[in-house]
Design a protein around this motif. Structure first.
Motif, PDB file in Angstrom:
ATOM      1  N   GLN A 121       0.819  -1.219   0.000  1.00 18.06           N
ATOM      2  CA  GLN A 121       0.000   0.000   0.000  1.00 18.06           C
ATOM      3  C   GLN A 121       0.850   1.264   0.000  1.00 18.06           C
ATOM      4  O   GLN A 121       0.381   2.315  -0.384  1.00 18.06           O
ATOM      5  CB  GLN A 121      -0.941   0.012   1.220  1.00 18.06           C
ATOM      6  N   ASN A 122       2.118   1.165   0.402  1.00 13.69           N
ATOM      7  CA  ASN A 122       2.995   2.336   0.368  1.00 13.69           C
ATOM      8  C   ASN A 122       3.298   2.779  -1.065  1.00 13.69           C
ATOM      9  O   ASN A 122       3.754   3.880  -1.295  1.00 13.69           O
ATOM     10  CB  ASN A 122       4.302   2.051   1.102  1.00 13.69           C
ATOM     11  N   GLN A 168      -0.343   6.228  -3.878  1.00  9.52           N
ATOM     12  CA  GLN A 168      -0.469   7.563  -3.305  1.00  9.52           C
ATOM     13  C   GLN A 168      -1.796   8.169  -3.734  1.00  9.52           C
ATOM     14  O   GLN A 168      -2.087   8.213  -4.927  1.00  9.52           O
ATOM     15  CB  GLN A 168       0.648   8.472  -3.830  1.00  9.52           C
ATOM     16  N   PHE A 215       1.644  16.417   3.507  1.00  8.50           N
ATOM     17  CA  PHE A 215       1.388  14.991   3.614  1.00  8.50           C
ATOM     18  C   PHE A 215       0.569  14.748   4.880  1.00  8.50           C
ATOM     19  O   PHE A 215       1.118  14.388   5.918  1.00  8.50           O
ATOM     20  CB  PHE A 215       2.715  14.223   3.660  1.00  8.50           C
ATOM     21  N   SER A 236      -1.453  12.447   5.843  1.00  8.25           N
ATOM     22  CA  SER A 236      -1.448  11.096   6.390  1.00  8.25           C
ATOM     23  C   SER A 236      -0.685  10.184   5.443  1.00  8.25           C
ATOM     24  O   SER A 236      -0.419  10.544   4.292  1.00  8.25           O
ATOM     25  CB  SER A 236      -2.884  10.579   6.584  1.00  8.25           C
ATOM     26  N   LYS A 237      -0.345   9.004   5.924  1.00 10.91           N
ATOM     27  CA  LYS A 237       0.424   8.048   5.123  1.00 10.91           C
ATOM     28  C   LYS A 237      -0.343   7.692   3.851  1.00 10.91           C
ATOM     29  O   LYS A 237      -1.529   7.396   3.893  1.00 10.91           O
ATOM     30  CB  LYS A 237       0.695   6.788   5.941  1.00 10.91           C
ATOM     31  N   GLY A 238       0.356   7.762   2.718  1.00  6.27           N
ATOM     32  CA  GLY A 238      -0.262   7.418   1.449  1.00  6.27           C
ATOM     33  C   GLY A 238      -1.115   8.525   0.850  1.00  6.27           C
ATOM     34  O   GLY A 238      -1.780   8.323  -0.152  1.00  6.27           O
ATOM     35  N   THR A 279      -1.178  12.709  -0.347  1.00  5.12           N
ATOM     36  CA  THR A 279      -0.451  13.940  -0.626  1.00  5.12           C
ATOM     37  C   THR A 279      -1.442  14.990  -1.098  1.00  5.12           C
ATOM     38  O   THR A 279      -2.330  14.692  -1.895  1.00  5.12           O
ATOM     39  CB  THR A 279       0.609  13.716  -1.730  1.00  5.12           C
TER      40      THR A 279
END
Length: 154
Positions: A33-34, A37, A126, A128-130, A132
């Motif tokens: 999942q990383n 984006q 950013f 949160s994670k994932g 932008t």
């Protein structure tokens, strides 16, 4: 008793199976999942005139108008095959027409503080994670930097 070919054949088959297994993990959709984006691009018209963005990607033309003090929001999922050619920040080139009186032309790698196709000119966060969020605000300086076209900007 095993023949030399029998042992060698088993090793070859085992090696091929391992290679196929490794290849299958690296093909197709991203497995991590990383790698994906969620990107939201926000274009704010912080001027007192309407502006038209005309962007080009893969020989296709896309047009949008942003009224004064309004925004255009584009959402895109990077890391997938479905990236739309209409996404502005992925354009090969673009033109911005300010009130049908002035025009600015941009290419992806033009070095200018007013080039909204260049990622360094975005305000990027950013949250949160994932995810932008990138924002470009068209200001009076963008209008002042544009070239007069006196109503013949298209």
């Amino acid at each position: 008793r095993h023949s030399l070919f029998g042992k060698l054949g088993k090793h070859i088959v085992a090696s091929i199976c391992i290679m196929l297994l490794l290849i299958s993990f690296n093909c197709g959709e991203p497995t991590d999942q990383n790698e994906i984006q969620n990107i939201t691009s926000i274009y704010l018209n912080d001027t007192n005139t309407s502006l038209k963005i005309i962007n080009y990607k893969n020989n296709k033309k896309f047009e949008r108008t942003i009224l004064p003090s309004k925004i255009l929001i584009q959402k895109n999922l990077e890391g997938t095959d479905g990236i739309s050619d209409s996404i502005i920040y992925r354009s090969d080139s673009a033109r911005v027409i300010f009130g049908n009186q002035k025009i600015s032309k941009y290419k992806k790698f033009d070095n200018s503080n007013y080039n909204f196709l260049d990622g360094k000119n975005y305000n990027t966060v950013f949250p949160s994670k994932g995810f932008t969020e990138q924002k470009y605000s068209f200001k009076t300086a963008d209008v002042n930097n544009a070239v007069p076209c006196n109503g013949t900007c298209n």
